[in-house]
Motif scaffolding. Structure first.
Motif, PDB file in Angstrom:
ATOM      1  N   SER A 111       0.834  -1.196   0.000  1.00  0.00           N
ATOM      2  CA  SER A 111       0.000   0.000   0.000  1.00  0.00           C
ATOM      3  C   SER A 111       0.870   1.248   0.000  1.00  0.00           C
ATOM      4  CB  SER A 111      -0.897  -0.001   1.246  1.00  0.00           C
ATOM      5  OG  SER A 111      -1.393   1.279   1.521  1.00  0.00           O
ATOM      6  N   GLU A 112       0.348   2.335  -0.572  1.00  0.00           N
ATOM      7  CA  GLU A 112       1.087   3.594  -0.555  1.00  0.00           C
ATOM      8  C   GLU A 112       1.288   4.105   0.862  1.00  0.00           C
ATOM      9  OE1 GLU A 112      -1.053   7.133  -1.841  1.00  0.00           O
ATOM     10  OE2 GLU A 112      -2.876   5.915  -1.981  1.00  0.00           O
ATOM     11  N   HIS A 113       0.472   3.623   1.807  1.00  0.00           N
ATOM     12  CA  HIS A 113       0.568   4.057   3.197  1.00  0.00           C
ATOM     13  C   HIS A 113       1.344   3.063   4.063  1.00  0.00           C
ATOM     14  CE1 HIS A 113      -2.117   7.290   2.238  1.00  0.00           C
ATOM     15  NE2 HIS A 113      -3.084   6.470   1.904  1.00  0.00           N
ATOM     16  N   LEU A 114       2.007   2.117   3.425  1.00  0.00           N
ATOM     17  CA  LEU A 114       2.801   1.134   4.155  1.00  0.00           C
ATOM     18  C   LEU A 114       4.196   1.117   3.549  1.00  0.00           C
ATOM     19  CD1 LEU A 114       2.270  -1.059   6.410  1.00  0.00           C
ATOM     20  CD2 LEU A 114       2.141  -2.700   4.531  1.00  0.00           C
ATOM     21  N   VAL A 148      17.335  -6.714   9.245  1.00  0.00           N
ATOM     22  CA  VAL A 148      16.259  -5.996   9.920  1.00  0.00           C
ATOM     23  C   VAL A 148      15.298  -5.394   8.895  1.00  0.00           C
ATOM     24  CG1 VAL A 148      15.684  -4.204  11.582  1.00  0.00           C
ATOM     25  CG2 VAL A 148      17.864  -5.448  11.783  1.00  0.00           C
ATOM     26  N   VAL A 149      14.015  -5.718   9.045  1.00  0.00           N
ATOM     27  CA  VAL A 149      12.973  -5.179   8.169  1.00  0.00           C
ATOM     28  C   VAL A 149      12.225  -4.086   8.936  1.00  0.00           C
ATOM     29  CG1 VAL A 149      10.872  -5.698   6.878  1.00  0.00           C
ATOM     30  CG2 VAL A 149      12.733  -7.377   6.963  1.00  0.00           C
ATOM     31  N   HIS A 150      12.099  -2.915   8.334  1.00  0.00           N
ATOM     32  CA  HIS A 150      11.407  -1.791   8.965  1.00  0.00           C
ATOM     33  C   HIS A 150      10.076  -1.555   8.253  1.00  0.00           C
ATOM     34  CE1 HIS A 150      14.878  -0.493  11.409  1.00  0.00           C
ATOM     35  NE2 HIS A 150      15.596  -0.904  10.381  1.00  0.00           N
ATOM     36  N   VAL A 151       9.008  -1.504   9.015  1.00  0.00           N
ATOM     37  CA  VAL A 151       7.665  -1.276   8.475  1.00  0.00           C
ATOM     38  C   VAL A 151       7.111  -0.008   9.100  1.00  0.00           C
ATOM     39  CG1 VAL A 151       5.350  -2.236   8.169  1.00  0.00           C
ATOM     40  CG2 VAL A 151       7.329  -3.782   8.305  1.00  0.00           C
ATOM     41  N   VAL A 152       6.705   0.940   8.263  1.00  0.00           N
ATOM     42  CA  VAL A 152       6.165   2.209   8.759  1.00  0.00           C
ATOM     43  C   VAL A 152       4.740   2.389   8.250  1.00  0.00           C
ATOM     44  CG1 VAL A 152       6.400   4.720   8.788  1.00  0.00           C
ATOM     45  CG2 VAL A 152       8.446   3.271   8.855  1.00  0.00           C
ATOM     46  N   PHE A 153       3.809   2.610   9.177  1.00  0.00           N
ATOM     47  CA  PHE A 153       2.436   2.953   8.819  1.00  0.00           C
ATOM     48  C   PHE A 153       2.421   4.449   8.543  1.00  0.00           C
ATOM     49  CE2 PHE A 153       1.994  -0.269  12.389  1.00  0.00           C
ATOM     50  CZ  PHE A 153       2.111  -1.355  11.527  1.00  0.00           C
ATOM     51  N   ASP A 154       2.146   4.826   7.309  1.00  0.00           N
ATOM     52  CA  ASP A 154       2.378   6.201   6.872  1.00  0.00           C
ATOM     53  C   ASP A 154       1.088   6.888   6.430  1.00  0.00           C
ATOM     54  OD1 ASP A 154       3.662   8.503   6.193  1.00  0.00           O
ATOM     55  OD2 ASP A 154       4.684   7.707   4.428  1.00  0.00           O
ATOM     56  N   ARG A 155       0.219   7.137   7.411  1.00  0.00           N
ATOM     57  CA  ARG A 155      -1.008   7.922   7.190  1.00  0.00           C
ATOM     58  C   ARG A 155      -1.157   8.908   8.336  1.00  0.00           C
ATOM     59  NH1 ARG A 155      -6.718   5.588   6.889  1.00  0.00           N
ATOM     60  NH2 ARG A 155      -7.383   7.154   5.401  1.00  0.00           N
ATOM     61  N   PRO A 156      -0.164   9.736   8.581  1.00  0.00           N
ATOM     62  CA  PRO A 156      -0.186  10.576   9.778  1.00  0.00           C
ATOM     63  C   PRO A 156      -1.376  11.520   9.839  1.00  0.00           C
ATOM     64  CG  PRO A 156       1.551  11.272   8.257  1.00  0.00           C
ATOM     65  CD  PRO A 156       1.053   9.956   7.768  1.00  0.00           C
ATOM     66  N   GLU A 157      -1.898  11.916   8.681  1.00  0.00           N
ATOM     67  CA  GLU A 157      -3.052  12.821   8.675  1.00  0.00           C
ATOM     68  C   GLU A 157      -4.308  12.148   9.228  1.00  0.00           C
ATOM     69  OE1 GLU A 157      -3.380  10.439   4.970  1.00  0.00           O
ATOM     70  OE2 GLU A 157      -1.752  11.378   6.101  1.00  0.00           O
ATOM     71  N   ARG A 158      -4.294  10.804   9.294  1.00  0.00           N
ATOM     72  CA  ARG A 158      -5.406  10.026   9.845  1.00  0.00           C
ATOM     73  C   ARG A 158      -4.933   9.199  11.042  1.00  0.00           C
ATOM     74  NH1 ARG A 158     -10.467  10.876   9.149  1.00  0.00           N
ATOM     75  NH2 ARG A 158     -11.026   8.680   8.916  1.00  0.00           N
ATOM     76  N   HIS A 159      -3.878   9.679  11.700  1.00  0.00           N
ATOM     77  CA  HIS A 159      -3.292   8.972  12.843  1.00  0.00           C
ATOM     78  C   HIS A 159      -2.944   7.527  12.475  1.00  0.00           C
ATOM     79  CE1 HIS A 159      -5.085  12.435  14.934  1.00  0.00           C
ATOM     80  NE2 HIS A 159      -4.159  12.230  15.840  1.00  0.00           N
ATOM     81  N   ASN A 160      -2.574   7.326  11.207  1.00  0.00           N
ATOM     82  CA  ASN A 160      -2.135   6.008  10.710  1.00  0.00           C
ATOM     83  C   ASN A 160      -3.214   4.933  10.820  1.00  0.00           C
ATOM     84  OD1 ASN A 160       0.458   7.153  10.220  1.00  0.00           O
ATOM     85  ND2 ASN A 160       0.978   6.828  12.362  1.00  0.00           N
ATOM     86  N   ALA A 161      -4.483   5.329  10.803  1.00  0.00           N
ATOM     87  CA  ALA A 161      -5.574   4.354  10.842  1.00  0.00           C
ATOM     88  C   ALA A 161      -5.436   3.394   9.663  1.00  0.00           C
ATOM     89  CB  ALA A 161      -6.925   5.063  10.786  1.00  0.00           C
ATOM     90  N   PHE A 162      -5.657   2.121   9.915  1.00  0.00           N
ATOM     91  CA  PHE A 162      -5.428   1.092   8.905  1.00  0.00           C
ATOM     92  C   PHE A 162      -6.542   1.054   7.863  1.00  0.00           C
ATOM     93  CE2 PHE A 162      -3.067  -0.994  12.498  1.00  0.00           C
ATOM     94  CZ  PHE A 162      -1.811  -0.855  11.930  1.00  0.00           C
ATOM     95  N   THR A 163      -6.148   1.045   6.604  1.00  0.00           N
ATOM     96  CA  THR A 163      -7.068   0.804   5.504  1.00  0.00           C
ATOM     97  C   THR A 163      -6.978  -0.672   5.115  1.00  0.00           C
ATOM     98  OG1 THR A 163      -5.406   1.245   3.811  1.00  0.00           O
ATOM     99  CG2 THR A 163      -6.685   3.135   4.627  1.00  0.00           C
ATOM    100  N   LYS A 164      -7.927  -1.109   4.310  1.00  0.00           N
ATOM    101  CA  LYS A 164      -7.889  -2.492   3.832  1.00  0.00           C
ATOM    102  C   LYS A 164      -6.605  -2.746   3.047  1.00  0.00           C
ATOM    103  CE  LYS A 164     -10.662  -6.051   1.607  1.00  0.00           C
ATOM    104  NZ  LYS A 164     -11.955  -6.381   0.942  1.00  0.00           N
ATOM    105  N   ALA A 165      -6.171  -1.746   2.276  1.00  0.00           N
ATOM    106  CA  ALA A 165      -4.941  -1.903   1.494  1.00  0.00           C
ATOM    107  C   ALA A 165      -3.720  -2.050   2.401  1.00  0.00           C
ATOM    108  CB  ALA A 165      -4.767  -0.696   0.568  1.00  0.00           C
ATOM    109  N   MET A 166      -3.708  -1.335   3.527  1.00  0.00           N
ATOM    110  CA  MET A 166      -2.591  -1.467   4.466  1.00  0.00           C
ATOM    111  C   MET A 166      -2.575  -2.856   5.086  1.00  0.00           C
ATOM    112  SD  MET A 166      -2.852   2.313   6.215  1.00  0.00           S
ATOM    113  CE  MET A 166      -1.516   2.161   7.404  1.00  0.00           C
TER     114      MET A 166
END
Length: 256
Positions: free
Chosen positions: A2-5, A13-31
């Motif tokens: 996802s564009e937000h992941l 080491v694998v780094h995963v960032v939830f990147d929807r700060p404007e929505r407090h990183n709320a999870f979408t189905k795509a994420m």
């Protein structure tokens, strides 16, 4: 993905960032789908040793789920699909670390509790305030995992009173490995933690995770009627009222 992941790699080491700060990183189905695919890839990745998950923006790890995804889907089936992703996260052979800086609630807390370890900044808050926001319910296995990490008493408090708990209190009950002052200290703590994990025996890590997973499968198995219970909740008046109020940005009036 996802564009937000955002997923990057630094050696083992694998780094995963939830990147929807404007929505407090709320999870979408795509994420969620991106996380699901990542877990599938990592299961067969013998070179990866540690997976670090965190939210962008410094205000939230992740604040629940994107509500429109529930409205536009068969909610109980969507819950089951999310639950299978969480199980895949818990079953990863790598050590998973949730690095929490800010709000960690709803789906964010579910992801964090399905990680092996959690570290947080002092201003972070944790909870499931759904009884006062949406009027929905969690899958039983998600409730059981929260109780395994935070203890039953604090889990009851979070769910029944809709109160968020502090990082200090979460640390006191063993839900967090460490509490640090700020984002810079969180990075330093992660660097030390990851370095230690990379020095550990992969054989010991793998065996320990398999033992704990076997125990969790028994302790966190959902009752046979859980899907029926969730369907009743998601098709009921309170959830409809919760969604209406959320969209309108007003307080819901639940009637049961």
């Amino acid at each position: 993905m996802s564009e937000h992941l955002r997923v990057t790699r630094d050696g083992a080491v694998v780094h995963v960032v939830f990147d929807r700060p404007e929505r407090h990183n709320a999870f979408t189905k795509a994420m969620y789908a991106g996380l699901r695919d990542l877990c599938s890839d990592l299961r067969a990745d013998a070179e990866a040793r540690v997976v670090v998950l965190r939210g962008a923006g410094g205000r939230a790890f992740a604040a629940g789920n994107e509500i429109s995804d529930f409205v536009d889907a068969d909610a109980p089936a969507y819950e089951a699909w999310i639950r299978s992703m969480l199980q895949g996260l818990a079953e990863l052979p790598q050590v998973t670390v949730a690095a929490i800086d800010g709000v960690c609630v709803g789906g964010g807390l579910a992801v964090a509790t399905h990680c092996d370890l959690r570290v947080a900044t002092a201003h972070s808050r944790f909870g499931y305030p759904i009884a006062r926001t949406l009027g929905n319910a969690l899958s039983a296995s998600v409730v059981y995992r929260c109780a395994a990490v935070f203890g039953e008493s604090l889990t009851r408090e979070m769910l029944l009173t809709s109160r968020l708990t502090t990082a200090v209190r979460a640390y006191a009950v063993g839900a967090l490995l460490a509490v640090v002052d700020d984002a810079a200290a969180l990075d330093a703590e992660l660097e030390t933690l990851v370095a230690g994990l990379l020095q550990a025996s992969p054989v010991t890590i793998r065996a320990t995770k398999q033992q704990l997973l076997a125990r969790a499968r028994v302790a966190e198995a959902a009752p046979a009627d859980d899907e029926e219970r969730l369907r009743e909740v998601y098709t009921g008046a309170d959830f409809a009222e919760g969604v209406r109020a959320f969209v309108a940005k007003v307080e819901p009036t639940f009637r049961g």
